[in-house]
Design an enzyme around this catalytic site. Sequence first.
Site, mmCIF file in Angstrom:
data_model
loop_
_atom_site.group_PDB
_atom_site.id
_atom_site.type_symbol
_atom_site.label_atom_id
_atom_site.label_comp_id
_atom_site.label_asym_id
_atom_site.label_seq_id
_atom_site.Cartn_x
_atom_site.Cartn_y
_atom_site.Cartn_z
ATOM 1 N N ARG A 75 13.304 -32.067 -16.880
ATOM 2 C CA ARG A 75 12.425 -32.429 -14.883
ATOM 3 C C ARG A 75 12.923 -31.556 -14.159
ATOM 4 O O ARG A 75 14.024 -30.227 -14.671
ATOM 5 C CB ARG A 75 13.152 -33.143 -14.986
ATOM 6 C CG ARG A 75 13.349 -34.227 -15.450
ATOM 7 C CD ARG A 75 15.758 -33.892 -15.574
ATOM 8 N NE ARG A 75 15.810 -33.833 -14.205
ATOM 9 C CZ ARG A 75 16.845 -33.475 -14.046
ATOM 10 N NH1 ARG A 75 17.756 -32.661 -14.332
ATOM 11 N NH2 ARG A 75 16.795 -32.590 -12.473
ATOM 12 N N GLY A 76 13.528 -31.514 -13.381
ATOM 13 C CA GLY A 76 13.687 -30.430 -12.028
ATOM 14 C C GLY A 76 12.648 -29.460 -11.915
ATOM 15 O O GLY A 76 12.672 -28.849 -12.546
ATOM 16 N N ALA A 77 12.628 -29.300 -10.396
ATOM 17 C CA ALA A 77 11.759 -28.348 -9.930
ATOM 18 C C ALA A 77 11.283 -27.051 -10.991
ATOM 19 O O ALA A 77 10.231 -26.895 -11.256
ATOM 20 C CB ALA A 77 11.923 -28.053 -8.298
ATOM 21 N N ARG A 117 3.365 -33.773 -12.777
ATOM 22 C CA ARG A 117 4.307 -34.137 -11.673
ATOM 23 C C ARG A 117 3.485 -33.482 -10.598
ATOM 24 O O ARG A 117 3.526 -32.619 -10.701
ATOM 25 C CB ARG A 117 5.725 -34.103 -11.320
ATOM 26 C CG ARG A 117 6.030 -35.839 -13.164
ATOM 27 C CD ARG A 117 7.248 -34.315 -13.177
ATOM 28 N NE ARG A 117 8.353 -36.019 -12.330
ATOM 29 C CZ ARG A 117 9.832 -35.512 -11.767
ATOM 30 N NH1 ARG A 117 10.308 -35.220 -12.259
ATOM 31 N NH2 ARG A 117 9.928 -36.577 -11.306
ATOM 32 N N GLN A 220 20.084 -39.569 -13.400
ATOM 33 C CA GLN A 220 20.093 -37.858 -13.341
ATOM 34 C C GLN A 220 21.713 -37.908 -13.253
ATOM 35 O O GLN A 220 22.567 -36.962 -13.556
ATOM 36 C CB GLN A 220 19.168 -37.149 -12.814
ATOM 37 C CG GLN A 220 17.833 -37.146 -12.660
ATOM 38 C CD GLN A 220 17.603 -38.378 -12.114
ATOM 39 O OE1 GLN A 220 17.609 -39.130 -12.454
ATOM 40 N NE2 GLN A 220 15.978 -37.884 -12.072
ATOM 41 N N ASP A 261 12.683 -30.582 -3.650
ATOM 42 C CA ASP A 261 11.411 -30.203 -4.483
ATOM 43 C C ASP A 261 10.396 -29.716 -4.008
ATOM 44 O O ASP A 261 9.475 -28.924 -4.909
ATOM 45 C CB ASP A 261 11.121 -31.602 -5.333
ATOM 46 C CG ASP A 261 12.280 -32.422 -6.042
ATOM 47 O OD1 ASP A 261 13.195 -32.802 -6.377
ATOM 48 O OD2 ASP A 261 11.797 -31.768 -7.347
ATOM 49 N N ASN A 271 13.427 -33.895 -1.607
ATOM 50 C CA ASN A 271 14.531 -34.106 -2.473
ATOM 51 C C ASN A 271 14.662 -35.980 -3.062
ATOM 52 O O ASN A 271 13.924 -36.171 -2.843
ATOM 53 C CB ASN A 271 15.677 -33.831 -2.233
ATOM 54 C CG ASN A 271 16.314 -33.611 -3.310
ATOM 55 O OD1 ASN A 271 16.020 -32.534 -4.512
ATOM 56 N ND2 ASN A 271 17.761 -33.170 -3.527
ATOM 57 N N LYS A 272 15.499 -35.669 -4.175
ATOM 58 C CA LYS A 272 15.439 -36.667 -5.448
ATOM 59 C C LYS A 272 15.981 -38.042 -4.507
ATOM 60 O O LYS A 272 16.247 -38.164 -3.436
ATOM 61 C CB LYS A 272 16.682 -36.873 -6.165
ATOM 62 C CG LYS A 272 16.916 -38.383 -6.787
ATOM 63 C CD LYS A 272 15.611 -38.432 -8.011
ATOM 64 C CE LYS A 272 14.822 -37.914 -8.897
ATOM 65 N NZ LYS A 272 13.350 -38.349 -8.917
#
Length: 370
Positions: A75-77, A117, A220, A261, A271-272
Amino acid sequence: MSTDRQSSPPTPAATPAGVDAVVADNNRHDSLRPLAWQGNALRVLDQRRLPVDVAYLDCSTAGQVAQAITDLAVRGAPAIGIAGAYGVVLAAQAALAAGDEDPAALDPAFDLLERARPTAVNLAWALARMRAEARRVGRIDPVGLLALAQTIQADDLAANRRMGDLGAALIEPGSGVLTHCNTGSLATAGFGTALGVVRAAWAQQRLSAVFASETRPWLQGARLTAWELQQDHIPVSLIVDSAGAHLMSTGRVQWLVVGADRIAANGDTANKIGTLQLAIAARHHGVRVMVVAPSSTVDLAMADGAGIDIELRDGAEVTHLGGQPTAAAVTAWNPVFDVTPATLIDAIVTEHGVVRPPFGPGLRAAPAGR
Ligand code: MRU
């Protein structure tokens, strides 16, 4: 997909010969890599199991890579963009083994990977580069596609190191920082975006304190950022997500440093989930907000944040932890990203430089991800 457990952390990043002291210090604080091409498969450090287990998934099909992205094993852009690119290589190997040389044979894999995603544009960006290369060559060429996937990965690492230096230079010595989610080596090819700035600023002895928020519901911050900083010898204090505004009110942090993201053309930043409320609290308390992301995260086709597709995940991620209920038996609404308006952001750092408000002209002037 095979799994593999290992009790020791992943191999430390190599230190290039002839580096200066700052780079050497950066490397001392940079030991993790989430993705490795090994043999004819993609080895994924399984982030669902950290920090309890350091375990790997070996993905040998595009479908397995797509599933690893959807399930947050990776995960993570930037990291999901890189994984997607390797997924295309796996699809190309399979097509060629089946005797199919027509690039159109890759279309189902492109569709599958793109659907894995929705919010981070880096995935679509990397797949578009791979698709363009397949079309340019006009036949399925796994070797050429592998070279491009490796270039995407190497360019991301280089971009992160550049952004680390650019972002660290904005932080006055003696400052405290708060970061949200995980934007580190685990979320990228290595070094990280916002966490790369933290790494560089720490190596340059600019930081009085580093705070990381837990990042409910997937943790996270608690599971990944805290572990990653611990591996790399950077002291960090964990806070619950709801402590962010209070922390700012104590004067202990001068910067909120976050990743992204998708950054729209006007600077609005997805973003998150939780970034928006931290940015609102930061403006109230005079804490500055730095967004750190490679140009592959900038989506100039998206005029502003209103059009960004916000991923909704299973409510069970909110009501359960490790399969055990942590809430009454109710439904939960679980949007996993939010959009921080550009008006709440003080600086956007890409590998091309620091952009200040109004962000539109600066973002347009920087070359988009290649
Ligand atoms: O759901 P995740 O863990 O993929 O969300 C990650 C984030 O929101 C990060 O802040 C963003 O992708 C930047 S990672 C360098």
